[in-house]
Design an enzyme around this catalytic site. Structure first.
Site, short mmCIF file in Angstrom:
data_model
loop_
_atom_site.label_atom_id
_atom_site.label_comp_id
_atom_site.label_asym_id
_atom_site.label_seq_id
_atom_site.Cartn_x
_atom_site.Cartn_y
_atom_site.Cartn_z
CE LYS A 90 35.26 44.78 39.34
NZ LYS A 90 36.33 43.86 38.92
CB SER A 115 34.86 42.04 35.77
OG SER A 115 35.83 42.24 36.77
CB SER A 157 38.87 42.35 36.04
OG SER A 157 38.19 41.18 35.64
#
Lengths: 421, 92
Positions: free
Chosen positions: A27, A102, A126
């Protein structure tokens, strides 16, 4: 380039190690030395960290190959990956739909086979939300199990870095690599040192008691509830036992979460002033004027909204009304989980109360979006571990089953979830 | 909306505290949304006072010097530098 990634660049690890020959997507809020780390924001579009996050050092040490930095909601603020400055990511298993957020790019990369494994971060769901929406496995570790050194902070009392995999055993093997104490993050604990989570993926649920909190099924989409119940039925067929439990504090969890998360965000994101790193506006005037312009240009709408809400909640006269009350609610949620976990080994719910949203469907109404986090945020408030595992589909759309365990009960969660994937 | 609905002036004030300039249409949108979101936050009034039995310990380490990030590397991401320092906007 795949829309799961913001930057596709290979970082080779050692030749040998438990993850040798395996590819990992990371990420883009996890620092990679020499490879830009944007947090999905215009603010950090050109930022190149001078050091690796601890989890990245551990990936390299374990022989993994990093294949790129994945798309995400800006600074982790969102549940769809649509607030990214770099544009949306399409759900690879549900065309026209969001991958969740996310950490949407990380889940999408694994679901599309563009990486064997991935790392995300979970502040209020997330990792679990995109795992559920993309039909893969995602783990939110107990607070303190994994080092946050080098993770760009959003709400640091709530967040943990967590792994994605196609199977529970894969995700657990990645957790083994990243878990464990770190001098550079004083909130880490020793429980994850010398872990063997992957060995726990035996699928043996004989005698396991699964608590089913009624509150986490209320108001959920009918197809999601049916699919979740069917997955629980499968666990019962394999010898687990389910019983209803109650979590009365849960109805205040979303509000408490958003007060605490936005308050912490307003403080954490104060560092972005365009002086030491990041976007800098061409602004005349004094430093207050320059900072105001830089932050107007550098941050997207959702990030501004959350910084302002947090600033409001912490401002003079409102602290006791919002922040102190939210801390009470947080303590209450913790107590509730403790009692429920005295009656059951693990707790189960739908990970998300709805199937994946259509792209563009949900950006207009922030409060409705926040409420979609109802089943995931309580776990962060209580610092507990949870896993999202594919439960099946409703109308062709993936549904995730969430299992929640006691603090540092990752082995138990991995054993239970591995009966399904 | 309740009597405590948020005013555009409050949104502007908070934005100033947070050092984020807002366009007029952003002020308008946030004013409406904050009214709704803060009304939801108000339900926290129903939460009873709870004993917070946090089990916390301090984490200490020896106070020993170690090599810091090199100056050159620390400045690499800075939009503007001068003679080995960050260069910021005028204070006044």
């Amino acid at each position: 380039m795949s829309d799961a990634f913001i930057t596709e660049e290979r970082i080779e690890g050692r030749d040998e190690g438990p993850l040798a020959g395996r590819t990992v997507a990371v990420k883009d809020n996890i620092s990679t030395a020499g490879v830009r780390t944007t947090c999905g924001s215009r603010m950090l579009a050109e930022y190149v960290p001078p050091y690796d996050a601890t989890v990245v050092s551990r990936l390299k040490e374990a022989g993994a190959t990093v294949v790129g930095k994945t798309n995400m909601d800006e600074f982790g603020m969102g549940s769809t990956t649509e607030t990214s400055h770099f544009g949306p990511t399409e759900n690879p298993v549900a065309p026209g739909r969001v991958p969740g957020g996310s950490s949407g790019g990380s889940a999408a990369a694994v679901a599309a086979g563009e990486a064997d494994l991935a790392l995300g971060s979970d502040t209020g769901g997330s990792v679990r939300c995109p795992a559920a929406f993309c039909g893969v496995v995602g783990i939110k570790p107990t607070y303190g199990l994994v080092s946050r050194y080098g993770l760009v902070a959003y709400a640091n009392s709530l967040e943990q870095i967590g792994p994605f995999g196609e199977t529970v055993a894969d995700a657990a093997a990645l957790l083994d690599v990243i878990a464990g104490s770190d001098d550079r993050d004083a909130t880490t604990r020793t429980e994850g040192d010398d872990s063997s989570y992957a060995d726990a993926a035996t699928g043996d649920v004989e005698g396991l008691t699964i608590g089913v909190p009624t509150e986490l099924f209320e108001g959920a989409d009918e197809g999601v509830v049916e699919t979740t119940r069917a997955a629980l039925g499968e666990l019962e067929d394999r010898g687990a036992e389910t019983r209803e439990v109650s979590l009365p504090s849960i109805e205040h969890a979303v509000e408490a979460y958003y007060v605490i998360a936005t308050s912490e965000a307003s403080s954490n994101l104060a560092r972005f002033d365009g002086v030491r790193y990041g976007h800098s506006a061409e602004a005349e005037g004094n430093w207050n004027e320059a900072f105001g312009r830089t932050r107007e240009e550098g941050f997207g709408e959702e990030v501004k909204r959350r910084i302002l809400l947090g600033t409001y909640a912490l401002s003079a006269g409102y602290h006791d009304k919002y922040y102190a009350k939210a801390q009470d609610a947080r303590a209450w949620v913790k107590q509730d989980f403790d009692s429920a976990l005295e009656e059951a080994d693990v707790l189960a719910s739908p990970t998300m109360p709805v199937p994946p949203f259509e792209l563009g469907e949900s950006l207009d109404d922030p409060l409705q979006m926040y409420l979609a986090d109802a089943n995931t945020v309580p776990v962060n408030l209580a610092d507990l571990p949870a896993i999202s595992v594919p439960a099946g589909e409703t109308d062709g759309l993936p549904v995730g089953l969430q299992l929640i365990g006691p603090a540092f009960g990752e082995r138990r969660l991995i054993r239970a979830a591995s009966a399904l994937a | 909306m309740s009597d405590d609905a948020v005013s555009p002036e409050e949104v502007r004030h908070v934005a100033e505290l947070a050092r984020i300039d807002l366009a007029e249409d952003e002020v308008e949108a946030f004013t409406g949304q904050f009214g709704e979101i803060l009304a939801a936050f108000e339900t926290l009034d129903e939460v009873p006072e709870v004993d917070r039995e946090a089990d916390l310990t301090n984490v200490m380490r020896p106070d020993e010097s170690r090599d810091p990030l090199e100056r050159e590397r620390a400045l690499e991401n800075a939009p503007e530098t001068e003679e080995g320092y960050f260069k910021g906007p005028n204070v006044s």
